[in-house]
Design an enzyme around this catalytic site. Structure first.
Site, mmCIF file in Angstrom:
data_model
loop_
_atom_site.group_PDB
_atom_site.id
_atom_site.type_symbol
_atom_site.label_atom_id
_atom_site.label_comp_id
_atom_site.label_asym_id
_atom_site.label_seq_id
_atom_site.Cartn_x
_atom_site.Cartn_y
_atom_site.Cartn_z
ATOM 1 N N LYS A 67 22.219 -15.387 78.620
ATOM 2 C CA LYS A 67 22.892 -15.755 77.489
ATOM 3 C C LYS A 67 22.440 -15.386 76.379
ATOM 4 O O LYS A 67 21.818 -15.089 75.565
ATOM 5 C CB LYS A 67 24.382 -16.404 77.463
ATOM 6 N N TRP A 95 34.416 -22.768 83.220
ATOM 7 C CA TRP A 95 33.073 -22.954 83.678
ATOM 8 C C TRP A 95 33.199 -24.622 84.273
ATOM 9 O O TRP A 95 32.849 -25.184 85.056
ATOM 10 C CB TRP A 95 32.127 -22.058 82.666
ATOM 11 N N ASP A 99 26.555 -28.516 80.291
ATOM 12 C CA ASP A 99 26.063 -26.924 80.211
ATOM 13 C C ASP A 99 26.592 -25.775 78.832
ATOM 14 O O ASP A 99 27.503 -25.935 78.055
ATOM 15 C CB ASP A 99 27.771 -26.389 81.014
HETATM 16 C C1 LIG Z 1 27.853 -17.703 81.953
HETATM 17 C C2 LIG Z 1 28.032 -18.985 82.624
HETATM 18 C C3 LIG Z 1 27.926 -20.066 83.895
HETATM 19 C C4 LIG Z 1 27.393 -19.380 84.801
HETATM 20 O O1 LIG Z 1 26.422 -19.029 84.637
HETATM 21 P P1 LIG Z 1 25.626 -18.900 86.089
HETATM 22 O O2 LIG Z 1 24.136 -18.699 85.881
HETATM 23 O O3 LIG Z 1 26.610 -17.613 86.312
HETATM 24 O O4 LIG Z 1 25.912 -19.199 87.133
HETATM 25 C C5 LIG Z 1 28.317 -21.387 83.524
HETATM 26 N N1 LIG Z 1 29.107 -21.410 82.742
HETATM 27 C C6 LIG Z 1 28.454 -21.003 81.231
HETATM 28 C C7 LIG Z 1 29.041 -22.111 80.050
HETATM 29 C C8 LIG Z 1 28.304 -20.077 81.044
HETATM 30 O O5 LIG Z 1 28.879 -19.249 79.831
#
Ligand SMILES: *Cc1c(COP(=O)(O)O)cnc(C)c1O
Length: 356
Positions: A192, A101, A168
């Site tokens: 999540k 990511w 993030d």
């Molecule tokens: C799942 C995830 C993403 C991607 O998220 P989307 O909403 O599918 O774009 C980005 N960063 C992390 C750390 C993730 O776990």
């Protein structure tokens, strides 16, 4: 049989939230209408949106210097929206590369500004959080991925730097208290630890905006969403409702400090089993281990299918590891109880008695 949902995302939600959401899907608050057929400009949804924002502010102590936004496009859209809104082409922005990511965030940010990758653990398939030394140039911001969902690593101590973090937090937001003042932007896909897929949460320090020279498409400009209260266009009404409910559940269960305690108890229980069970080995370095996603392998890979069968028989789902790490991954987000982790530990324990 009760299912123990260890999926990485979309992931487990609290039972009471699912029940309220299912009621709202049929008849919201005895209105005779489903929430899905109600106007996003109507009083009912405006109340929901305000409550969702209020819950975010309550949980993380977010003051008025920050805007709280509910956007679409997933965390993946934030990979470029952050750089596009915050950095000019010649600015330096610092990135820490702790996984797939992070790498995607780096790739997108390079389209808009001057990316410096100041630390990486790529050489070890991202099984640890690298030491983050403050860069000599002062970057406009430093981008971090607080929890690396795929590799099971998590930042435990925030680096000591003078620039704001852009972070993030898709897989660990609301899992622990934060020193909010260090952050310029926090973003997270909801699916999540916060709610269902379809909405992303963005917390942004307002003073960072309005400093780039480039023209921004209206919908990709954070200021648009601040000015229009996350309703510039039709927001994802139902995911925002479920997110509001999950945040309310989090508050009612003691907030982020209580979550941090629970999450650490759950992960300790599982890591203790991984470390004491001769058949298994953890993949992340111990000091970088995540409280959200635990990654581990069977030393004898030929036992994989047998273990997955035992898991299935005990109602354990979503345990198969990401293809880039292999083995198993147990995601233990806020909504998961200790009993579910205990169920997994029991299966690991009896498996080792059978095969050890
Ligand atoms: C799942 C995830 C993403 C991607 O998220 P989307 O909403 O599918 O774009 C980005 N960063 C992390 C750390 C993730 O776990």
């Amino acid at each position: 049989m009760k299912k123990h949902n260890f999926s990485a995302g979309p992931a487990i939600l609290p039972q009471s939230v699912k029940e309220k959401a299912s009621q709202a899907a049929v008849d919201y608050n005895n209105s005779g209408l489903s929430l899905m057929e109600m106007s996003h400009r109507g009083k009912e949804f405006v109340e929901i949106l305000n409550k969702a924002e209020k819950n975010v502010r309550t949980l993380l102590g977010v003051d008025d210097n920050y805007a709280v936004l509910f956007l679409t496009g997933g965390a993946s859209t934030q990979f470029f929206m952050t750089a596009m809104n915050l950095a000019n082409p010649n600015d330096n922005i610092a990135y820490v590369d702790t996984g797939a990511w992070s790498s995607k965030a780096i790739k997108e940010a390079k389209l808009f500004s001057n990316v410096n990758v100041i630390a990486s653990s790529k050489e070890a398939n991202y099984n640890y959080i690298p030491e983050i030394v403050p860069p000599s140039m002062t970057p406009k911001y430093m981008h971090l991925t607080s929890n690396n969902t795929i590799y099971g690593t998590q930042i435990k101590e925030w680096p000591d730097v003078t620039c704001p973090f852009v972070c993030d937090m898709s897989s660990d937001i609301f899992s622990r208290p934060l020193p909010l003042e260090k952050f310029g932007v926090i973003y997270a896909g909801a699916q999540k630890n916060v709610g269902p897929a379809g909405v992303s949460l963005v917390i942004i320090k307002k003073e960072l905006l309005g400093k780039v020279e480039r023209q921004l498409p209206t919908i990709l400009n954070y200021q648009t969403h601040i000015d229009k209260g996350s309703s510039f266009n039709t927001p994802p009404v139902f995911p925002i409702y479920v997110t509001m409910l999950t945040l309310q559940w989090t508050i009612d269960n003691g907030g982020v400090s209580a979550m941090a305690k629970r999450n650490s108890e759950k992960s300790q229980l599982l890591y203790n089993e991984i470390d004491s069970n001769d058949l298994f080995v953890g993949t992340a370095q111990v000091s970088s281990r995540s409280n959200m996603n635990a990654t581990f392998l069977l030393k004898d890979e030929s036992l994989t299918d047998a273990f997955l069968e035992d898991c299935q028989a005990a109602g354990i789902v979503g345990i198969k590891g990401h293809r880039s790490v292999g083995g198993f991954r147990a995601s233990m987000y806020n909504a998961m109880g200790l009993d579910s982790v205990q169920a997994l530990v029991d299966v690991m324990n009896s498996f080792s008695k059978k095969h050890g």
